[in-house]
Design a protein around this motif. Structure first.
Motif, PDB file in Angstrom:
ATOM      1  N   GLU A  14       0.820  -1.213   0.000  1.00  0.00           N
ATOM      2  CA  GLU A  14       0.000   0.000   0.000  1.00  0.00           C
ATOM      3  C   GLU A  14       0.853   1.262   0.000  1.00  0.00           C
ATOM      4  OE1 GLU A  14      -3.150   0.119   2.879  1.00  0.00           O
ATOM      5  OE2 GLU A  14      -3.249  -2.065   3.008  1.00  0.00           O
ATOM      6  N   PHE A  15       2.056   1.159   0.558  1.00  0.00           N
ATOM      7  CA  PHE A  15       2.943   2.330   0.644  1.00  0.00           C
ATOM      8  C   PHE A  15       4.327   1.928   0.153  1.00  0.00           C
ATOM      9  CE2 PHE A  15      -0.106   2.324   4.171  1.00  0.00           C
ATOM     10  CZ  PHE A  15      -0.828   3.482   3.884  1.00  0.00           C
ATOM     11  N   PRO A  16       4.468   1.768  -1.154  1.00  0.00           N
ATOM     12  CA  PRO A  16       5.734   1.250  -1.700  1.00  0.00           C
ATOM     13  C   PRO A  16       6.929   2.169  -1.486  1.00  0.00           C
ATOM     14  CG  PRO A  16       4.272   2.034  -3.449  1.00  0.00           C
ATOM     15  CD  PRO A  16       3.472   2.039  -2.195  1.00  0.00           C
ATOM     16  N   LYS A  17       6.686   3.463  -1.291  1.00  0.00           N
ATOM     17  CA  LYS A  17       7.799   4.400  -1.135  1.00  0.00           C
ATOM     18  C   LYS A  17       8.079   4.745   0.324  1.00  0.00           C
ATOM     19  CE  LYS A  17       7.122   6.627  -5.633  1.00  0.00           C
ATOM     20  NZ  LYS A  17       6.897   7.909  -6.346  1.00  0.00           N
ATOM     21  N   ALA A  18       7.369   4.107   1.232  1.00  0.00           N
ATOM     22  CA  ALA A  18       7.521   4.418   2.665  1.00  0.00           C
ATOM     23  C   ALA A  18       8.156   3.233   3.390  1.00  0.00           C
ATOM     24  CB  ALA A  18       6.169   4.751   3.281  1.00  0.00           C
ATOM     25  N   SER A  19       8.645   3.517   4.582  1.00  0.00           N
ATOM     26  CA  SER A  19       9.161   2.479   5.469  1.00  0.00           C
ATOM     27  C   SER A  19       8.001   1.994   6.340  1.00  0.00           C
ATOM     28  CB  SER A  19      10.287   3.037   6.341  1.00  0.00           C
ATOM     29  OG  SER A  19      10.696   2.082   7.296  1.00  0.00           O
ATOM     30  N   VAL A  20       7.654   0.702   6.219  1.00  0.00           N
ATOM     31  CA  VAL A  20       6.480   0.159   6.906  1.00  0.00           C
ATOM     32  C   VAL A  20       6.937  -0.773   8.028  1.00  0.00           C
ATOM     33  CG1 VAL A  20       4.327  -1.112   6.639  1.00  0.00           C
ATOM     34  CG2 VAL A  20       5.176   0.303   4.763  1.00  0.00           C
ATOM     35  N   SER A  21       6.300  -0.640   9.180  1.00  0.00           N
ATOM     36  CA  SER A  21       6.575  -1.503  10.329  1.00  0.00           C
ATOM     37  C   SER A  21       5.295  -1.623  11.146  1.00  0.00           C
ATOM     38  CB  SER A  21       7.720  -0.931  11.177  1.00  0.00           C
ATOM     39  OG  SER A  21       7.366   0.343  11.685  1.00  0.00           O
ATOM     40  N   PHE A  22       5.397  -2.269  12.299  1.00  0.00           N
ATOM     41  CA  PHE A  22       4.253  -2.372  13.203  1.00  0.00           C
ATOM     42  C   PHE A  22       4.451  -1.444  14.387  1.00  0.00           C
ATOM     43  CE2 PHE A  22       4.189  -6.727  11.278  1.00  0.00           C
ATOM     44  CZ  PHE A  22       2.990  -6.571  10.585  1.00  0.00           C
ATOM     45  N   SER A  23       3.364  -0.859  14.854  1.00  0.00           N
ATOM     46  CA  SER A  23       3.462   0.048  15.993  1.00  0.00           C
ATOM     47  C   SER A  23       3.625  -0.718  17.306  1.00  0.00           C
ATOM     48  CB  SER A  23       2.225   0.948  16.073  1.00  0.00           C
ATOM     49  OG  SER A  23       1.041   0.176  16.184  1.00  0.00           O
ATOM     50  N   GLU A  24       3.267  -1.995  17.317  1.00  0.00           N
ATOM     51  CA  GLU A  24       3.413  -2.796  18.526  1.00  0.00           C
ATOM     52  C   GLU A  24       4.826  -3.394  18.622  1.00  0.00           C
ATOM     53  OE1 GLU A  24      -0.797  -2.631  17.334  1.00  0.00           O
ATOM     54  OE2 GLU A  24       1.024  -3.261  16.300  1.00  0.00           O
ATOM     55  N   LYS A  25       5.203  -3.754  19.839  1.00  0.00           N
ATOM     56  CA  LYS A  25       6.491  -4.408  20.077  1.00  0.00           C
ATOM     57  C   LYS A  25       6.304  -5.914  19.968  1.00  0.00           C
ATOM     58  CE  LYS A  25       8.064  -5.002  24.221  1.00  0.00           C
ATOM     59  NZ  LYS A  25       8.609  -4.805  25.584  1.00  0.00           N
ATOM     60  N   ILE A  26       7.122  -6.559  19.142  1.00  0.00           N
ATOM     61  CA  ILE A  26       7.048  -8.004  18.938  1.00  0.00           C
ATOM     62  C   ILE A  26       8.270  -8.650  19.578  1.00  0.00           C
ATOM     63  CG2 ILE A  26       6.894  -9.855  17.233  1.00  0.00           C
ATOM     64  CD1 ILE A  26       5.750  -7.754  15.286  1.00  0.00           C
ATOM     65  N   THR A  27       8.034  -9.665  20.434  1.00  0.00           N
ATOM     66  CA  THR A  27       9.125 -10.327  21.143  1.00  0.00           C
ATOM     67  C   THR A  27       9.008 -11.839  20.960  1.00  0.00           C
ATOM     68  OG1 THR A  27       8.992  -8.583  22.824  1.00  0.00           O
ATOM     69  CG2 THR A  27      10.306 -10.507  23.364  1.00  0.00           C
ATOM     70  N   TYR A  28      10.171 -12.483  20.791  1.00  0.00           N
ATOM     71  CA  TYR A  28      10.223 -13.939  20.672  1.00  0.00           C
ATOM     72  C   TYR A  28      10.977 -14.513  21.878  1.00  0.00           C
ATOM     73  CZ  TYR A  28       9.254 -12.673  15.795  1.00  0.00           C
ATOM     74  OH  TYR A  28       8.719 -12.128  14.655  1.00  0.00           O
ATOM     75  N   LYS A  29      10.426 -15.569  22.468  1.00  0.00           N
ATOM     76  CA  LYS A  29      11.085 -16.238  23.592  1.00  0.00           C
ATOM     77  C   LYS A  29      10.994 -17.757  23.393  1.00  0.00           C
ATOM     78  CE  LYS A  29       9.954 -12.642  27.001  1.00  0.00           C
ATOM     79  NZ  LYS A  29       9.272 -12.359  28.306  1.00  0.00           N
ATOM     80  N   TYR A  30      12.105 -18.442  23.684  1.00  0.00           N
ATOM     81  CA  TYR A  30      12.098 -19.903  23.580  1.00  0.00           C
ATOM     82  C   TYR A  30      11.504 -20.519  24.843  1.00  0.00           C
ATOM     83  CZ  TYR A  30      14.815 -20.026  19.283  1.00  0.00           C
ATOM     84  OH  TYR A  30      15.211 -19.903  17.987  1.00  0.00           O
ATOM     85  N   ALA A  31      10.771 -21.611  24.670  1.00  0.00           N
ATOM     86  CA  ALA A  31      10.161 -22.327  25.793  1.00  0.00           C
ATOM     87  C   ALA A  31       9.976 -23.786  25.379  1.00  0.00           C
ATOM     88  CB  ALA A  31       8.825 -21.702  26.177  1.00  0.00           C
ATOM     89  N   TYR A  32       9.593 -24.623  26.360  1.00  0.00           N
ATOM     90  CA  TYR A  32       9.347 -26.036  26.087  1.00  0.00           C
ATOM     91  C   TYR A  32       7.875 -26.357  26.305  1.00  0.00           C
ATOM     92  CZ  TYR A  32      14.236 -27.306  25.540  1.00  0.00           C
ATOM     93  OH  TYR A  32      15.513 -27.424  25.056  1.00  0.00           O
ATOM     94  N   TYR A  33       7.265 -26.986  25.315  1.00  0.00           N
ATOM     95  CA  TYR A  33       5.873 -27.415  25.378  1.00  0.00           C
ATOM     96  C   TYR A  33       5.816 -28.907  25.065  1.00  0.00           C
ATOM     97  CZ  TYR A  33       3.988 -22.617  25.223  1.00  0.00           C
ATOM     98  OH  TYR A  33       3.667 -21.312  25.497  1.00  0.00           O
ATOM     99  N   LYS A  34       4.761 -29.562  25.559  1.00  0.00           N
ATOM    100  CA  LYS A  34       4.521 -30.933  25.107  1.00  0.00           C
ATOM    101  C   LYS A  34       4.207 -30.918  23.624  1.00  0.00           C
ATOM    102  CE  LYS A  34       3.058 -33.354  29.280  1.00  0.00           C
ATOM    103  NZ  LYS A  34       2.011 -34.191  29.917  1.00  0.00           N
TER     104      LYS A  34
END
Length: 456
Positions: A190-210
């Motif tokens: 939608e905005f090919p000439k602009a820098s696009v990102s998300f306004s929210e903070k995205i974080t990744y964390k490792y964990a163990y699940y079954k």
């Protein structure tokens, strides 16, 4: 002596001597020295024998055999020397890994229990040993190894947090990143000439699940949830340019050529202009943030210079003399200098000005405190009696009340100068004795006149 056998025995003896000496003193350096010395002696004592090709081949084979033995010894010694002290961690009879410090064992156990989300303790055995340096792993890696052994049905996953809120777990971080990036790429179109990102903070964390846990999503499911529930808000940043006006500064210069309260423009100010580049952030095409990147001057502003009067002397108006004050206005009455009622609360109520009187007050000249335009002149139904109001510009006004009947000397629209006679002191309106009621108003609000006529 050119006996080959004797020479060979002699050379081997020399080699053994050099090896012993090298072992005592940093063996690596002296092994090389011994080899070099041996080769030299073989060449020296057998130079005649090398004339025969057959003899040369035989001795070369013998030399290579000796060299191989020496090299093997050196490699074994070097390999043994690279081993370092370590702590072997053992669980249920199986080596899990090697750590450097035995003191870290409890930390590793606590980290493992945290990953398994359990308080059920387990036992590990520690053994002091030696191993290659590359076998020593970090505490976190060893904790991962313990999890695999203790709970083989658990798998390592990547949790996805948006603004510190857990959304889901995905098989690995790359799958999570690709899912989020697919949503971002759609917004970029939608905005090919602009820098696009998300306004929210995205974080990744490792964990163990079954491995059977339903909270483990695929990357496609995460991307669908983001689009369906609008979990992320795209924002785009653009560079915007404009030509902006730059206001000029006002510089005050004191001068004795003007009376206190008077001023004049010595140099008129001129606005400048500049080319401005801003970094603007939009969310849903609404501007939420603007940051200035740089500004390039096109035309510099010219500061305005104002001369402010400093003279505090009397003003001769021909037939009378007006007293100049250290304030903005001159004294508003000729010959009377007693303030009989100040500004503020009194027995009769809140006094909106000051009253000036003195001996033989009736008939004394009332003068304009400063230059201006007469906006009101005549009779007041509000208790002022005969009064005059003058507008001095910039929201500043003065009022003169209770003057004698038929004594007003100005009309609405007249331009007056400082000290100009406008009437005479009287006792008209709501008044108890001849006096001048004097008010100063700033943008319509009555203020204490004392500061403006040099009393404070």
């Amino acid at each position: 002596m050119n006996n080959p056998i004797y020479n060979l025995i002699y050379a081997l003896g020399t080699l053994v001597t050099n090896l012993v000496t090298g072992a005592i003193r940093f063996y690596k350096r002296y092994i090389l020295f011994g080899i070099k010395n041996t080769i030299a002696k073989i060449i020296i004592y057998n130079k005649d024998s090398f004339k025969s090709a057959k003899t040369f081949i035989v001795r070369a084979v013998v030399f290579l055999l000796i060299a191989s033995i020496i090299t093997g010894v050196a490699v074994i010694a070097n390999k043994t020397s690279t081993k370092v002290s370590a702590t072997e961690v053992i669980f249920d009879g199986e080596t899990v890994g090697y750590i450097q410090n035995e003191e870290d064992a409890e930390k590793i156990k606590a980290n493992t229990l945290k990953k398994l989300n359990t308080n059920k303790d387990f036992e590990i055995k520690l053994k002091n040993t030696k191993t290659e340096a590359y076998n020593i792993i970090s505490n976190d890696e060893l904790s991962d190894n313990l999890v695999k052994v203790i709970a083989p049905d658990y798998i390592k996953v990547c949790e996805v947090y948006i603004d510190d809120n857990l959304i889901c777990a995905v098989n690995d971080q790359m799958a999570a990143h690709n899912a989020i990036n697919s949503v971002l790429e759609a917004a970029k179109k939608e905005f090919p000439k602009a820098s696009v990102s998300f306004s929210e903070k995205i974080t990744y964390k490792y964990a163990y699940y079954k491995s059977s846990d339903e909270n483990i999503w695929t990357g496609d499911r995460l991307a669908l949830a983001i689009r369906t529930f609008e979990l992320l808000t795209p924002q785009h940043v653009e560079c915007e340019t404009k030509i902006s006006t730059v206001d000029y500064e006002t510089v005050d210069i004191e001068t004795n050529t003007l009376f206190i309260g008077d001023s004049r423009v010595r140099r008129k100010g001129e606005k400048g202009s500049e080319y401005v580049i801003d970094l603007v952030t939009y969310i849903d095409n609404k501007k939420v943030l603007s940051q200035n990147l740089t500004s390039l001057s096109i035309k510099d502003p010219v500061s305005q210079v104002i001369e402010r009067g400093m003279r505090a002397e009397s003003i001769s108006m021909g037939g009378y003399t007006v007293t100049q004050t250290s304030g903005y206005f001159c004294w508003p009455v000729v010959g009377l200098h007693t303030v009989t009622s100040p500004f503020g609360w009194r027995s009769l109520g809140n006094h909106k000005g000051i009253d000036i009187s003195g001996a033989n007050a009736s008939g004394s000249l009332v003068v304009a405190g400063a230059s201006g335009v007469v906006t009101e002149a005549g009779w007041s139904t509000g208790g002022y009696g005969n009064y005059v109001m003058i507008d001095h510009g910039n929201g500043v006004e003065t009022l003169y009340a209770h003057m004698l009947d038929n004594s007003l000397m100005v009309s609405v629209g007249d331009h007056v100068t400082k000290g100009y006679a406008i009437g005479r002191v009287g006792n008209t309106g709501y008044s108890f004795g001849a006096h001048l009621h004097f008010e100063v108003r700033i943008n319509g609000t009555r203020v204490n006149p004392a500061w403006y006529i040099g009393l404070e």
